[in-house]
Design a protein around this motif. Structure first.
Motif, PDB file in Angstrom:
ATOM      1  N   PRO A   4       0.841  -1.199   0.000  1.00  0.00           N
ATOM      2  CA  PRO A   4       0.000   0.000   0.000  1.00  0.00           C
ATOM      3  C   PRO A   4       0.881   1.256   0.000  1.00  0.00           C
ATOM      4  CG  PRO A   4      -0.679  -1.532   1.725  1.00  0.00           C
ATOM      5  CD  PRO A   4       0.615  -2.039   1.165  1.00  0.00           C
ATOM      6  N   ASP A   5       0.351   2.355  -0.531  1.00  0.00           N
ATOM      7  CA  ASP A   5       1.092   3.621  -0.562  1.00  0.00           C
ATOM      8  C   ASP A   5       1.563   4.005   0.832  1.00  0.00           C
ATOM      9  OD1 ASP A   5       0.708   3.878  -3.274  1.00  0.00           O
ATOM     10  OD2 ASP A   5      -0.985   5.251  -3.096  1.00  0.00           O
ATOM     11  N   GLY A   6       2.822   4.426   0.911  1.00  0.00           N
ATOM     12  CA  GLY A   6       3.380   4.897   2.169  1.00  0.00           C
ATOM     13  C   GLY A   6       3.958   3.808   3.055  1.00  0.00           C
ATOM     14  N   TRP A   7       3.760   2.550   2.690  1.00  0.00           N
ATOM     15  CA  TRP A   7       4.268   1.426   3.470  1.00  0.00           C
ATOM     16  C   TRP A   7       5.558   0.916   2.843  1.00  0.00           C
ATOM     17  CZ3 TRP A   7       2.059  -0.561   7.952  1.00  0.00           C
ATOM     18  CH2 TRP A   7       0.845   0.019   8.322  1.00  0.00           C
ATOM     19  N   TYR A   8       6.452   0.427   3.689  1.00  0.00           N
ATOM     20  CA  TYR A   8       7.758  -0.048   3.251  1.00  0.00           C
ATOM     21  C   TYR A   8       8.008  -1.431   3.823  1.00  0.00           C
ATOM     22  CZ  TYR A   8       8.256   4.846   2.188  1.00  0.00           C
ATOM     23  OH  TYR A   8       8.045   6.099   1.690  1.00  0.00           O
ATOM     24  N   GLY A   9       8.929  -2.129   3.214  1.00  0.00           N
ATOM     25  CA  GLY A   9       9.321  -3.426   3.737  1.00  0.00           C
ATOM     26  C   GLY A   9       9.579  -4.411   2.629  1.00  0.00           C
ATOM     27  N   ASP A  10       9.665  -5.662   3.045  1.00  0.00           N
ATOM     28  CA  ASP A  10       9.931  -6.753   2.132  1.00  0.00           C
ATOM     29  C   ASP A  10       9.241  -7.984   2.677  1.00  0.00           C
ATOM     30  OD1 ASP A  10      11.522  -7.555   4.292  1.00  0.00           O
ATOM     31  OD2 ASP A  10      13.344  -6.753   3.393  1.00  0.00           O
ATOM     32  N   ASP A  11       9.772  -9.156   2.395  1.00  0.00           N
ATOM     33  CA  ASP A  11       9.150 -10.379   2.910  1.00  0.00           C
ATOM     34  C   ASP A  11       9.254 -10.497   4.429  1.00  0.00           C
ATOM     35  OD1 ASP A  11       8.432 -11.140   0.383  1.00  0.00           O
ATOM     36  OD2 ASP A  11      10.190 -12.398   0.063  1.00  0.00           O
ATOM     37  N   GLY A  12      10.157  -9.713   5.040  1.00  0.00           N
ATOM     38  CA  GLY A  12      10.387  -9.845   6.478  1.00  0.00           C
ATOM     39  C   GLY A  12       9.479  -9.011   7.352  1.00  0.00           C
ATOM     40  N   LYS A  13       9.155  -7.778   6.922  1.00  0.00           N
ATOM     41  CA  LYS A  13       8.363  -6.884   7.756  1.00  0.00           C
ATOM     42  C   LYS A  13       7.774  -5.786   6.885  1.00  0.00           C
ATOM     43  CE  LYS A  13      10.061  -5.920  11.748  1.00  0.00           C
ATOM     44  NZ  LYS A  13      10.900  -5.368  12.800  1.00  0.00           N
ATOM     45  N   LEU A  14       6.571  -5.369   7.240  1.00  0.00           N
ATOM     46  CA  LEU A  14       5.888  -4.276   6.559  1.00  0.00           C
ATOM     47  C   LEU A  14       5.698  -3.173   7.589  1.00  0.00           C
ATOM     48  CD1 LEU A  14       4.324  -3.339   4.022  1.00  0.00           C
ATOM     49  CD2 LEU A  14       2.329  -4.497   4.958  1.00  0.00           C
ATOM     50  N   PHE A  15       6.100  -1.932   7.260  1.00  0.00           N
ATOM     51  CA  PHE A  15       6.005  -0.882   8.262  1.00  0.00           C
ATOM     52  C   PHE A  15       5.694   0.471   7.644  1.00  0.00           C
ATOM     53  CE2 PHE A  15      10.386  -0.904   6.915  1.00  0.00           C
ATOM     54  CZ  PHE A  15      10.708   0.439   6.813  1.00  0.00           C
ATOM     55  N   ARG A  16       5.182   1.354   8.489  1.00  0.00           N
ATOM     56  CA  ARG A  16       4.932   2.749   8.113  1.00  0.00           C
ATOM     57  C   ARG A  16       4.991   3.598   9.373  1.00  0.00           C
ATOM     58  NH1 ARG A  16      -0.302   5.424   4.954  1.00  0.00           N
ATOM     59  NH2 ARG A  16       0.484   7.539   5.086  1.00  0.00           N
ATOM     60  N   GLU A  17       5.546   4.810   9.230  1.00  0.00           N
ATOM     61  CA  GLU A  17       5.530   5.790  10.323  1.00  0.00           C
ATOM     62  C   GLU A  17       4.501   6.858  10.002  1.00  0.00           C
ATOM     63  OE1 GLU A  17       9.280   7.454  11.469  1.00  0.00           O
ATOM     64  OE2 GLU A  17       9.896   5.578  12.411  1.00  0.00           O
ATOM     65  N   PHE A  18       3.680   7.158  10.983  1.00  0.00           N
ATOM     66  CA  PHE A  18       2.648   8.172  10.862  1.00  0.00           C
ATOM     67  C   PHE A  18       3.031   9.342  11.759  1.00  0.00           C
ATOM     68  CE2 PHE A  18       0.758   4.080  10.012  1.00  0.00           C
ATOM     69  CZ  PHE A  18      -0.058   4.312   8.919  1.00  0.00           C
ATOM     70  N   GLU A  19       2.927  10.554  11.254  1.00  0.00           N
ATOM     71  CA  GLU A  19       3.259  11.747  12.038  1.00  0.00           C
ATOM     72  C   GLU A  19       1.984  12.488  12.422  1.00  0.00           C
ATOM     73  OE1 GLU A  19       6.429  14.239  10.720  1.00  0.00           O
ATOM     74  OE2 GLU A  19       7.438  12.559   9.733  1.00  0.00           O
ATOM     75  N   PHE A  20       2.004  13.090  13.616  1.00  0.00           N
ATOM     76  CA  PHE A  20       0.846  13.787  14.159  1.00  0.00           C
ATOM     77  C   PHE A  20       1.269  15.133  14.729  1.00  0.00           C
ATOM     78  CE2 PHE A  20       0.085   9.291  14.178  1.00  0.00           C
ATOM     79  CZ  PHE A  20      -1.164   9.208  13.576  1.00  0.00           C
ATOM     80  N   GLY A  21       0.297  16.008  14.899  1.00  0.00           N
ATOM     81  CA  GLY A  21       0.570  17.341  15.417  1.00  0.00           C
ATOM     82  C   GLY A  21       0.900  17.360  16.899  1.00  0.00           C
ATOM     83  N   THR A  22       0.393  16.377  17.634  1.00  0.00           N
ATOM     84  CA  THR A  22       0.656  16.304  19.077  1.00  0.00           C
ATOM     85  C   THR A  22       0.898  14.852  19.483  1.00  0.00           C
ATOM     86  OG1 THR A  22      -1.655  15.941  19.742  1.00  0.00           O
ATOM     87  CG2 THR A  22      -0.922  18.253  19.506  1.00  0.00           C
ATOM     88  N   TYR A  23       1.480  14.691  20.624  1.00  0.00           N
ATOM     89  CA  TYR A  23       1.689  13.351  21.182  1.00  0.00           C
ATOM     90  C   TYR A  23       0.347  12.644  21.373  1.00  0.00           C
ATOM     91  CZ  TYR A  23       3.127   9.727  24.485  1.00  0.00           C
ATOM     92  OH  TYR A  23       3.351   8.534  25.104  1.00  0.00           O
ATOM     93  N   GLN A  24      -0.635  13.376  21.917  1.00  0.00           N
ATOM     94  CA  GLN A  24      -1.939  12.780  22.199  1.00  0.00           C
ATOM     95  C   GLN A  24      -2.621  12.276  20.926  1.00  0.00           C
ATOM     96  OE1 GLN A  24      -3.379  12.301  25.437  1.00  0.00           O
ATOM     97  NE2 GLN A  24      -4.516  10.886  24.132  1.00  0.00           N
ATOM     98  N   GLU A  25      -2.495  13.009  19.817  1.00  0.00           N
ATOM     99  CA  GLU A  25      -3.081  12.552  18.553  1.00  0.00           C
ATOM    100  C   GLU A  25      -2.463  11.216  18.127  1.00  0.00           C
ATOM    101  OE1 GLU A  25      -2.484  15.682  15.711  1.00  0.00           O
ATOM    102  OE2 GLU A  25      -3.928  17.003  16.694  1.00  0.00           O
TER     103      GLU A  25
END
Length: 92
Positions: A4-25
């Motif tokens: 999917p768009d924005g996701w990275y990885g290979d056969d071992g792991k699929l990951f994405r980092e999401f950024e937010f305006g605040t810690y609570q979000e």
């Protein structure tokens, strides 16, 4: 298996980092991901940082990324606000 768009990885792991305006979000997003994972029966690893959340999918039984992980990543993406909503929130 296309990632999917924005996701990275290979056969071992699929990951994405999401950024937010605040810690609570970020924490609120992680809670929504956890609730969705419970409903779907497929649980990612969640890492909460200051204004960032990293989501890692990996199917332990298979020893890597499966279609369930790809589907989970797509489902997580649905938890994000629409781009118009994000832009409006930034203006408010």
């Amino acid at each position: 298996m296309g990632l999917p768009d924005g996701w990275y990885g290979d056969d071992g792991k699929l990951f994405r980092e999401f950024e937010f305006g605040t810690y609570q979000e970020g924490v609120d997003f992680a809670v929504r991901v956890a609730a969705q994972a419970e409903e779907r029966g497929h649980h990612p690893d969640l890492h909460i940082y200051f204004r960032k959340v990293r989501v890692n999918f990996f199917t332990h039984d298979a020893g890597g990324v499966t279609q369930a992980d790809i589907d989970g990543a797509r489902a997580v993406d649905t938890l994000l606000p629409a781009p118009d909503t994000q832009a409006q929130a930034a203006q408010d």
